[in-house]
Motif scaffolding. Structure first.
Motif, short mmCIF file in Angstrom:
data_model
loop_
_atom_site.label_atom_id
_atom_site.label_comp_id
_atom_site.label_asym_id
_atom_site.label_seq_id
_atom_site.Cartn_x
_atom_site.Cartn_y
_atom_site.Cartn_z
N MET A 183 0.85 -1.20 0.00
CA MET A 183 0.00 0.00 0.00
C MET A 183 0.89 1.25 0.00
SD MET A 183 -3.05 1.01 2.62
CE MET A 183 -1.97 1.27 4.01
N SER A 184 0.61 2.17 -0.90
CA SER A 184 1.39 3.41 -0.95
C SER A 184 0.54 4.57 -0.47
CB SER A 184 1.83 3.70 -2.39
OG SER A 184 2.81 2.79 -2.78
N ILE A 185 1.00 5.25 0.56
CA ILE A 185 0.27 6.43 1.04
C ILE A 185 1.08 7.68 0.71
CG2 ILE A 185 -0.70 7.60 3.05
CD1 ILE A 185 -0.97 4.77 4.32
N LEU A 186 2.34 7.67 1.16
CA LEU A 186 3.19 8.85 0.95
C LEU A 186 4.29 8.60 -0.07
CD1 LEU A 186 3.54 9.81 4.71
CD2 LEU A 186 2.12 10.94 3.01
N LEU A 187 4.61 7.32 -0.28
CA LEU A 187 5.69 6.98 -1.21
C LEU A 187 5.15 6.13 -2.35
CD1 LEU A 187 8.41 5.90 1.41
CD2 LEU A 187 8.12 8.15 0.39
N GLN A 238 3.80 22.79 -2.40
CA GLN A 238 4.81 22.93 -1.35
C GLN A 238 6.17 22.41 -1.80
OE1 GLN A 238 3.90 21.00 2.37
NE2 GLN A 238 5.87 21.65 3.24
N ASN A 239 7.14 23.32 -1.79
CA ASN A 239 8.49 22.96 -2.22
C ASN A 239 9.27 22.35 -1.07
OD1 ASN A 239 11.02 22.79 -3.37
ND2 ASN A 239 11.50 24.94 -3.01
N ARG A 240 9.82 21.15 -1.29
CA ARG A 240 10.62 20.49 -0.26
C ARG A 240 12.10 20.43 -0.65
NH1 ARG A 240 8.04 14.79 0.61
NH2 ARG A 240 9.57 14.78 2.29
N ILE A 241 12.44 21.05 -1.75
CA ILE A 241 13.82 20.97 -2.25
C ILE A 241 14.65 22.11 -1.67
CG2 ILE A 241 15.26 21.19 -4.34
CD1 ILE A 241 13.81 18.56 -4.35
N GLU A 253 19.35 5.12 9.88
CA GLU A 253 18.17 5.01 9.00
C GLU A 253 18.20 6.13 7.97
OE1 GLU A 253 14.52 4.84 11.21
OE2 GLU A 253 14.76 2.67 11.34
N PRO A 254 17.73 5.87 6.73
CA PRO A 254 17.72 6.94 5.73
C PRO A 254 16.84 8.11 6.16
CG PRO A 254 16.69 4.92 4.86
CD PRO A 254 17.27 4.59 6.21
N ALA A 255 17.39 9.33 6.01
CA ALA A 255 16.68 10.52 6.48
C ALA A 255 16.42 11.53 5.36
CB ALA A 255 17.47 11.19 7.60
N GLY A 256 17.10 11.34 4.22
CA GLY A 256 16.93 12.28 3.12
C GLY A 256 17.79 11.86 1.94
N PHE A 257 17.66 12.56 0.84
CA PHE A 257 18.41 12.22 -0.37
C PHE A 257 18.94 13.48 -1.02
CE2 PHE A 257 15.42 8.84 0.46
CZ PHE A 257 16.26 7.73 0.39
N HIS A 258 20.10 13.33 -1.65
CA HIS A 258 20.87 14.48 -2.13
C HIS A 258 21.46 14.11 -3.49
CE1 HIS A 258 24.68 17.09 -1.39
NE2 HIS A 258 24.99 16.32 -2.41
N HIS A 295 9.97 13.20 5.57
CA HIS A 295 9.07 13.45 6.69
C HIS A 295 9.08 12.20 7.57
CE1 HIS A 295 5.14 13.91 8.69
NE2 HIS A 295 5.31 15.20 8.49
N TRP A 296 8.82 12.36 8.87
CA TRP A 296 8.91 11.18 9.76
C TRP A 296 7.93 10.08 9.37
CZ3 TRP A 296 4.88 9.67 13.00
CH2 TRP A 296 3.86 10.62 13.23
N LEU A 297 6.78 10.47 8.80
CA LEU A 297 5.82 9.44 8.36
C LEU A 297 6.35 8.70 7.12
CD1 LEU A 297 2.46 11.37 8.85
CD2 LEU A 297 3.15 9.26 10.03
N GLU A 298 7.04 9.44 6.26
CA GLU A 298 7.66 8.80 5.08
C GLU A 298 8.74 7.80 5.53
OE1 GLU A 298 7.19 12.31 1.72
OE2 GLU A 298 8.94 12.32 3.03
#
Ligand code: ZN
Length: 263
Positions: A1-5, A159-162, A200-205, A222-225
């Motif tokens: 199931m995909s909610i956020l990803l 919403q920009n997250r970059i 744990e993975p926290a972000g990507f660059h 995001h913590w839910l992601e």
């Protein structure tokens, strides 16, 4: 199931999730490569890795320059045209500023052009370009794409997250000082930000270098992601965590950190 990803599928667009009419986005924008290199033979690869010598790419259209992860024709065309145009225009302005050795308009690691004021339409589309690049980078590694980031890339979410840094390309600058003005382009692949405590993975660059300019861009999960990544995307989660665990005992050398835009 995909909610956020959005789960990675080889036969689905990593931006909108549709299948059919899939195409590979350029890792480095075709028009920027043409501007930089013209019609000369191109070699692609690292110059410092004897096990992976540079390969001849027939032209900037070569498959070597495309992401293996796909996006659909509509996302690669009408939905991201404005992003591509904004990047092209911004890159030209940054390049001119560096060429003319102007220090005005540079502030806090970014080039502030009056046409790209914060929250202006052009600035939003510029950031959407880097969102698209990061989604394609994740798909290249068979990772899921955050749905809000993918929707932002195609103009369906605001919403920009970059985060973005722009600077003079340090390697190209050294080349130019030692050998003169050689054309140069590179990308920094996908870098995983990891939590220092549990890895744990926290972000990507990632980063993108074209001629004298290096763009460094990233987003944080995001913590839910993070929870969804851990529970629903085990293979990619473990892949990222293992990289972070390996790096704990074998830190990256300073040259590579600079090349990736991490120092
Ligand atoms: Zn699509």
């Amino acid at each position: 199931m995909s909610i956020l990803l959005r789960r990675f599928y080889l036969n689905k667009c990593c931006l909108c999730g549709d299948s059919g009419n899939l195409t590979g986005e350029h890792k480095i924008k075709l028009s920027a490569l043409r501007d930089e290199f013209g019609n000369v033979p191109l070699y692609i690869g690292g110059w410092d890795d004897p096990d992976n010598p540079p390969k001849l790419a027939q032209s900037p259209k070569s498959k070597f320059f495309h992401f293996a992860g796909k996006i659909c024709k509509e996302c690669n065309g009408t939905k991201t045209q404005k992003a591509d145009r904004s990047f092209h225009e911004y890159h030209k302005a940054v390049k001119d500023s560096i060429k003319n050795e102007r220090s005005d308009r540079w502030e806090n690691g970014i080039f502030k052009h009056p046409d790209f004021l914060e929250h202006s339409e052009k600035s939003d589309w510029l950031f959407r370009y880097f969102a698209k690049m990061l989604c394609c980078r994740l798909a290249e590694s068979e990772g899921p794409t955050p749905i809000s980031l993918a929707k932002f890339a195609i103009g369906e979410f605001n919403q920009n997250r970059i985060w973005l840094n722009v600077r003079r390309e340090p390697i190209q600058e050294r080349f130019a000082n030692e050998y003169g003005g050689w054309p140069y382009a590179a990308h920094g692949g996908l870098v995983v930000y990891a939590n220092r405590r549990n890895r744990e993975p926290a972000g990507f660059h990632s980063s993108l270098s074209i001629g004298s300019v290096q763009y460094i861009f990233w987003f944080r999960l995001h913590w839910l992601e993070k929870i969804e990544l851990r529970l629903q995307h085990r293979k990619f989660y473990k892949f990222c965590k293992n990289i972070a665990l390996d790096k704990r005992n074998m830190p990256t050398d300073p040259d590579t950190l600079e090349k990736l835009g991490l120092s």
